[in-house]
Design an enzyme around this catalytic site. Structure first.
Site, PDB file in Angstrom:
ATOM      1  CD1 TRP A 117       0.287   0.444   3.361  1.00  0.00           C
ATOM      2  CD2 TRP A 117      -0.307  -1.685   3.067  1.00  0.00           C
ATOM      3  NE1 TRP A 117       0.731  -0.267   4.456  1.00  0.00           N
ATOM      4  CE2 TRP A 117       0.379  -1.572   4.309  1.00  0.00           C
ATOM      5  CE3 TRP A 117      -0.787  -2.927   2.666  1.00  0.00           C
ATOM      6  CZ2 TRP A 117       0.598  -2.671   5.139  1.00  0.00           C
ATOM      7  CZ3 TRP A 117      -0.570  -4.014   3.497  1.00  0.00           C
ATOM      8  CH2 TRP A 117       0.113  -3.888   4.713  1.00  0.00           C
ATOM      9  NE  ARG A 118       4.976   2.726   4.708  1.00  0.00           N
ATOM     10  CZ  ARG A 118       5.840   2.586   5.704  1.00  0.00           C
ATOM     11  NH1 ARG A 118       7.006   2.004   5.485  1.00  0.00           N
ATOM     12  NH2 ARG A 118       5.546   3.020   6.924  1.00  0.00           N
ATOM     13  CD  GLU A 155      -4.669   3.710   6.431  1.00  0.00           C
ATOM     14  OE1 GLU A 155      -4.975   3.674   7.641  1.00  0.00           O
ATOM     15  OE2 GLU A 155      -3.505   3.873   6.024  1.00  0.00           O
ATOM     16  CE1 TYR A 172      -4.228   7.455  12.294  1.00  0.00           C
ATOM     17  CE2 TYR A 172      -5.103   5.651  10.977  1.00  0.00           C
ATOM     18  CZ  TYR A 172      -4.032   6.320  11.533  1.00  0.00           C
ATOM     19  OH  TYR A 172      -2.763   5.872  11.311  1.00  0.00           O
ATOM     20  CG  ASP A 197      -0.548   6.388  14.706  1.00  0.00           C
ATOM     21  OD1 ASP A 197       0.410   7.057  15.171  1.00  0.00           O
ATOM     22  OD2 ASP A 197      -0.386   5.484  13.870  1.00  0.00           O
ATOM     23  CB  CYS A 248      17.849   5.764  19.968  1.00  0.00           C
ATOM     24  SG  CYS A 248      16.596   5.826  21.253  1.00  0.00           S
ATOM     25  CB  CYS A 273      15.447  12.740  20.928  1.00  0.00           C
ATOM     26  SG  CYS A 273      14.322  11.648  21.829  1.00  0.00           S
TER      27      CYS A 273
END
Length: 304
Positions: free
Chosen positions: A37-38, A50, A133, A151, A205, A216
């Site tokens: 879907w990307r 979705e 959404y 989200d 990270c 951050c």
């Protein structure tokens, strides 16, 4: 340092928005998880993904998504299908909440009746079963015309990175302020990827090369709590973790100058800063006492 943070978020600090935006998008475009879907801007395919993704693991969604589109490749095909077949597919693939299948089938009929997909978040909510959404996601990923997605993952990222308070209005303000105008497709994909890959409940990270480490709050303080992470992970950001990074860097570099070592241990290392030479020497002193490293005025190495 430029641009005040959103007053709606009740913050007074400042930072360079453009640098933050560029860092995230560059990180995403260099390498990200591949989902079918990307790879499309077809609003029908995005709507299917979705609706399927709601409270369902992506690994299970991907297989079901491909099979669903093999069966009903266009919105017209789905609208013409027997509803019982659509619900039966949903059940067979354990996608949960069969009402979603009914809503998706009805929405397909609405799209065909009106002659095409609406393109804005508000208009998309006219489709049966499509809430704020999902409407915003379709508008973003199909038409590049959405607002910032907010989200659970995005809230976690914003809370950790910029110390945004756990307040829906603050999250909305920050998310929309950060998103570059007219770039909802790439931005929303990127920030959700950050939450899914680098800033999950157990943060990764350095392993994931998080592009926001420089700014951050959580990375600087070691406090990785978040709205959906009520207890702080014991290892991430701890002194034990930093000692491990020192040993790892020295294994790779044999003997290193202190400042070179410091930069390999923390992305925000600065010789005279909070995480500077004094902080690094404290770690090295512990490791030297344990018989693991040898340290002189300017260099450190593993003890063989």
């Amino acid at each position: 340092m430029t641009d005040a943070l959103p007053t709606e978020a009740d913050a007074a600090a400042e930072f360079d928005r453009e640098a933050v935006r560029e860092a995230l998008v560059s990180w995403y475009e260099a390498d990200h998880r591949s989902f079918p879907w990307r790879e499309t801007d077809d609003p029908y395919r995005i709507l299917v993904s979705e609706v399927m993704s709601q409270q369902t693991q992506l690994a299970r969604v991907e297989e079901a998504y491909r099979e669903f589109l093999d069966e009903w490749p266009t919105v017209e095909d789905l609208a013409a299908a027997d509803r019982s077949d659509v619900v039966g597919f949903w059940t067979a693939h354990s996608l949960g909440y069969n009402n979603r299948a009914k809503y998706l089938h009805t929405a397909a009929g609405q799209v065909v009746e009106r002659g095409g997909f609406p393109e804005t978040p508000d208009e998309l909510q006219d489709l049966h079963g499509v809430g704020p959404y999902t409407a915003n996601a379709v508008a973003s990923f199909a038409f590049n015309a959405g607002d910032a997605v907010v989200d659970t993952n995005v809230k976690r990222v914003l809370h950790r990175a910029f110390d945004v308070p756990d307040d829906d209005a603050a999250f909305e303000a920050w998310a929309n302020d950060l998103m570059p105008e007219g770039e909802s497709r790439v931005w929303n994909n990127a920030v959700m990827e950050l939450g899914g890959v680098a800033c999950g409940k157990a943060p990764r990270c350095d392993e994931a090369g998080c592009p926001w480490r420089e700014w951050c709050h959580a990375y600087a303080t070691g406090d990785f709590t978040a709205p959906d992470v009520p207890t702080q992970p014991k290892f991430e950001g701890s002194r034990r973790q930093m000692r491990g990074r020192v040993v790892g860097a020295l294994r790779e570099g044999d003997e290193l100058e202190l400042d070179t070592l410091g930069h390999r241990v923390r992305v925000d290392y600065a010789p005279d800063g909070e995480y500077g030479r004094e902080w690094l020497r404290g770690l090295l002193s512990d490791l030297e006492s344990d018989g693991l490293v040898t340290v002189d005025e300017e260099r450190a190495s593993l003890r063989r």
